[in-house]
Design a protein around this motif. Structure first.
Motif, PDB file in Angstrom:
ATOM      1  N   ASP A 246       0.816  -1.211   0.000  1.00  0.00           N
ATOM      2  CA  ASP A 246       0.000   0.000   0.000  1.00  0.00           C
ATOM      3  C   ASP A 246       0.851   1.264   0.000  1.00  0.00           C
ATOM      4  N   ILE A 247       2.047   1.184   0.559  1.00  0.00           N
ATOM      5  CA  ILE A 247       2.912   2.358   0.602  1.00  0.00           C
ATOM      6  C   ILE A 247       3.330   2.775  -0.803  1.00  0.00           C
ATOM      7  N   PHE A 248       3.754   1.828  -1.614  1.00  0.00           N
ATOM      8  CA  PHE A 248       4.203   2.156  -2.956  1.00  0.00           C
ATOM      9  C   PHE A 248       3.021   2.351  -3.910  1.00  0.00           C
ATOM     10  N   GLY A 249       1.953   1.617  -3.701  1.00  0.00           N
ATOM     11  CA  GLY A 249       0.773   1.778  -4.535  1.00  0.00           C
ATOM     12  C   GLY A 249       0.847   1.048  -5.854  1.00  0.00           C
ATOM     13  N   PHE A 250       1.883   0.260  -6.055  1.00  0.00           N
ATOM     14  CA  PHE A 250       1.999  -0.512  -7.293  1.00  0.00           C
ATOM     15  C   PHE A 250       2.878  -1.728  -7.019  1.00  0.00           C
ATOM     16  N   GLU A 251       2.834  -2.693  -7.901  1.00  0.00           N
ATOM     17  CA  GLU A 251       3.591  -3.921  -7.717  1.00  0.00           C
ATOM     18  C   GLU A 251       5.049  -3.720  -8.122  1.00  0.00           C
ATOM     19  N   LEU A 252       5.928  -4.267  -7.305  1.00  0.00           N
ATOM     20  CA  LEU A 252       7.349  -4.237  -7.621  1.00  0.00           C
ATOM     21  C   LEU A 252       7.691  -5.533  -8.355  1.00  0.00           C
ATOM     22  N   GLU A 253       7.797  -5.474  -9.655  1.00  0.00           N
ATOM     23  CA  GLU A 253       7.996  -6.673 -10.466  1.00  0.00           C
ATOM     24  C   GLU A 253       9.386  -7.255 -10.264  1.00  0.00           C
ATOM     25  N   GLY A 254       9.452  -8.574 -10.293  1.00  0.00           N
ATOM     26  CA  GLY A 254      10.722  -9.272 -10.207  1.00  0.00           C
ATOM     27  C   GLY A 254      11.298  -9.378  -8.821  1.00  0.00           C
ATOM     28  N   VAL A 255      10.537  -9.005  -7.810  1.00  0.00           N
ATOM     29  CA  VAL A 255      11.021  -9.042  -6.429  1.00  0.00           C
ATOM     30  C   VAL A 255      10.456 -10.276  -5.737  1.00  0.00           C
ATOM     31  N   LYS A 256      11.337 -11.102  -5.174  1.00  0.00           N
ATOM     32  CA  LYS A 256      10.901 -12.290  -4.447  1.00  0.00           C
ATOM     33  C   LYS A 256      10.414 -11.882  -3.063  1.00  0.00           C
ATOM     34  N   THR A 257       9.198 -12.256  -2.750  1.00  0.00           N
ATOM     35  CA  THR A 257       8.621 -11.895  -1.461  1.00  0.00           C
ATOM     36  C   THR A 257       8.364 -13.164  -0.648  1.00  0.00           C
ATOM     37  N   PRO A 258       8.267 -13.040   0.693  1.00  0.00           N
ATOM     38  CA  PRO A 258       8.328 -11.792   1.451  1.00  0.00           C
ATOM     39  C   PRO A 258       9.764 -11.280   1.554  1.00  0.00           C
ATOM     40  N   CYS A 259       9.900  -9.959   1.666  1.00  0.00           N
ATOM     41  CA  CYS A 259      11.207  -9.341   1.834  1.00  0.00           C
ATOM     42  C   CYS A 259      11.020  -7.957   2.432  1.00  0.00           C
ATOM     43  N   TYR A 260      12.128  -7.321   2.729  1.00  0.00           N
ATOM     44  CA  TYR A 260      12.106  -5.938   3.198  1.00  0.00           C
ATOM     45  C   TYR A 260      12.744  -5.053   2.134  1.00  0.00           C
ATOM     46  N   VAL A 261      12.228  -3.836   2.024  1.00  0.00           N
ATOM     47  CA  VAL A 261      12.826  -2.855   1.117  1.00  0.00           C
ATOM     48  C   VAL A 261      13.379  -1.716   1.970  1.00  0.00           C
ATOM     49  N   TYR A 262      14.648  -1.405   1.744  1.00  0.00           N
ATOM     50  CA  TYR A 262      15.288  -0.271   2.407  1.00  0.00           C
ATOM     51  C   TYR A 262      15.113   0.945   1.517  1.00  0.00           C
ATOM     52  N   VAL A 263      14.423   1.976   2.048  1.00  0.00           N
ATOM     53  CA  VAL A 263      14.081   3.169   1.271  1.00  0.00           C
ATOM     54  C   VAL A 263      14.649   4.403   1.973  1.00  0.00           C
ATOM     55  N   PRO A 264      15.902   4.764   1.709  1.00  0.00           N
ATOM     56  CA  PRO A 264      16.468   5.966   2.315  1.00  0.00           C
ATOM     57  C   PRO A 264      15.850   7.213   1.691  1.00  0.00           C
ATOM     58  N   PRO A 265      15.963   8.372   2.335  1.00  0.00           N
ATOM     59  CA  PRO A 265      15.347   9.593   1.801  1.00  0.00           C
ATOM     60  C   PRO A 265      15.719   9.896   0.353  1.00  0.00           C
ATOM     61  N   ARG A 266      16.957   9.601  -0.044  1.00  0.00           N
ATOM     62  CA  ARG A 266      17.374   9.946  -1.403  1.00  0.00           C
ATOM     63  C   ARG A 266      16.673   9.098  -2.465  1.00  0.00           C
ATOM     64  N   ALA A 267      15.985   8.015  -2.032  1.00  0.00           N
ATOM     65  CA  ALA A 267      15.282   7.162  -2.988  1.00  0.00           C
ATOM     66  C   ALA A 267      13.911   7.708  -3.362  1.00  0.00           C
ATOM     67  N   ILE A 268      13.422   8.714  -2.655  1.00  0.00           N
ATOM     68  CA  ILE A 268      12.089   9.267  -2.881  1.00  0.00           C
ATOM     69  C   ILE A 268      12.228  10.641  -3.528  1.00  0.00           C
ATOM     70  N   LEU A 269      11.620  10.812  -4.725  1.00  0.00           N
ATOM     71  CA  LEU A 269      11.811  12.025  -5.515  1.00  0.00           C
ATOM     72  C   LEU A 269      10.469  12.675  -5.847  1.00  0.00           C
ATOM     73  N   PRO A 270      10.447  14.000  -5.934  1.00  0.00           N
ATOM     74  CA  PRO A 270       9.211  14.675  -6.395  1.00  0.00           C
ATOM     75  C   PRO A 270       9.011  14.453  -7.889  1.00  0.00           C
ATOM     76  N   THR A 271       7.776  14.146  -8.277  1.00  0.00           N
ATOM     77  CA  THR A 271       7.441  13.964  -9.697  1.00  0.00           C
ATOM     78  C   THR A 271       6.098  14.643  -9.981  1.00  0.00           C
ATOM     79  N   VAL A 272       5.732  14.670 -11.246  1.00  0.00           N
ATOM     80  CA  VAL A 272       4.457  15.283 -11.641  1.00  0.00           C
ATOM     81  C   VAL A 272       3.336  14.259 -11.647  1.00  0.00           C
ATOM     82  N   LEU A 273       3.636  13.023 -12.069  1.00  0.00           N
ATOM     83  CA  LEU A 273       2.585  12.019 -12.239  1.00  0.00           C
ATOM     84  C   LEU A 273       2.799  10.780 -11.365  1.00  0.00           C
TER      85      LEU A 273
END
Length: 326
Positions: A246-273
């Protein structure tokens, strides 16, 4: 130039076992030790100082320390609270230490002068210990460690009881001093920001095990386990159960689950769409805004955000960690 080299260090105390494969600290450099209470941080310092036994190899300038008595190892220790006799002056406290360690009496005055000068505490020579402020006490504590011209300093959360301004000031002082004298430092702290500000390398220690050691950049950008990632960015861990979150709002293709994703601040960017996220709060920090989203993740934003913003992900900054790495 001094260097401290530890290899295959093992120590057992009751049910606790400390195992350190290897690390090296060069003169003039800081190795920061991060870990929770009971992780073995102080135990590691005591093992280096020769205070609690253990097996393995410890070298100082290529000389094996197991052949040297603890009081002759040219290692100084600095604690959170310096041991001082309150009704004595700073000079009397320093002279007591020199007497106990049987330094030549002819050298006492010069040793005291140099140690206090190095810690910018010469003006405290005649002050009673009981009237010293927290920062002044810690300067005297560092001076105690410098009396015998150590090649290594072991620092056990020395600034944790001080306010942020004092911590920064003492940190700058000890950093400059260590570089000038080429002292190798092992610095224990609970404070990640303090470790990043002072240290040239970091080690994460948990339950007696060295989880990872490397530069701050290496650990922050490429943590090898969930536990290391939590120390680097406690708000940046997302658990994926089935590829959709729900956080990402879309499927992360090719990722074996269950797993954890490390998301540091620099990984999140402002976009238009991009995906629309709710902003929980934003604080101005040095020309930009540190934003905390309602999902718990954080990012830096170039301008003050609205209540909702569109975000995208910098895929190269994400790290996928399996549950068995935790």
């Amino acid at each position: 130039m001094a260097s401290l080299h530890v290899k295959n260090l093992e120590l057992i105390q009751g049910d606790f076992e400390l195992k350190i494969p290897e690390f090296l600290v060069e003169g003039g450099k800081f190795l920061g030790i991060l870990g929770s209470s009971g992780a073995g941080k102080s135990t590691l310092l005591h093992a280096i100082a020769g205070l609690n036994g253990g097996r393995g190899q410890i070298w100082l300038d290529d000389k094996p320390l197991h052949e040297i008595e603890p009081h002759l190892r040219q290692i100084g220790m600095v604690f959170q609270s310096p041991v001082l006799t309150e009704e004595w002056s700073v000079e009397e406290n320093l002279r007591l230490l020199l007497r106990v360690k049987k330094a030549p009496k002819s050298s006492w005055d010069e040793r005291i002068r140099k140690a206090l000068l190095s810690t910018q505490a010469s003006h405290l020579l005649d002050a009673k210990a009981c009237v010293l402020s927290g920062g002044e006490r810690q300067r005297v504590g560092i001076a105690q460690a410098l009396l015998f011209e150590p090649k290594v300093l072991l620092m056990d959360e020395p600034f944790s009881a001080l306010d942020p301004t004092l911590r920064r000031g003492l940190g700058e002082m000890i950093r400059s001093l260590v570089r000038e004298k080429n002292i190798a430092v092992v610095f224990v702290t609970h404070d990640r920001d303090e470790a990043f500000g002072l240290c040239d390398a970091l080690m994460v220690l948990e339950q007696g095990k060295m989880l990872q050691v490397g530069s701050p950049k290496e650990l922050y950008e490429s943590p090898k386990s969930v536990l290391v990632a939590k120390y680097m960015e406690p708000h940046g861990i997302v658990k994926l159960e089935h590829g959709v979150n729900d956080i990402f709002g879309f499927e992360l293709e090719g990722v074996k689950t269950p797993c954890y994703v490390y998301v540091p601040p620099r990984a999140i960017l402002p976009t238009v769409l991009g995906v629309l996220w709710d902003v929980e709060e934003a604080h101005y920090v040095d020309g930009r805004f540190l934003v905390r989203f309602s999902n718990g993740l954080r990012a830096f934003w170039p301008k003050e955000p609205e209540e909702k913003v569109h975000v995208g992900l910098e895929w190269s900054a994400l790290r996928f960690l399996r549950e068995d790495n935790e």
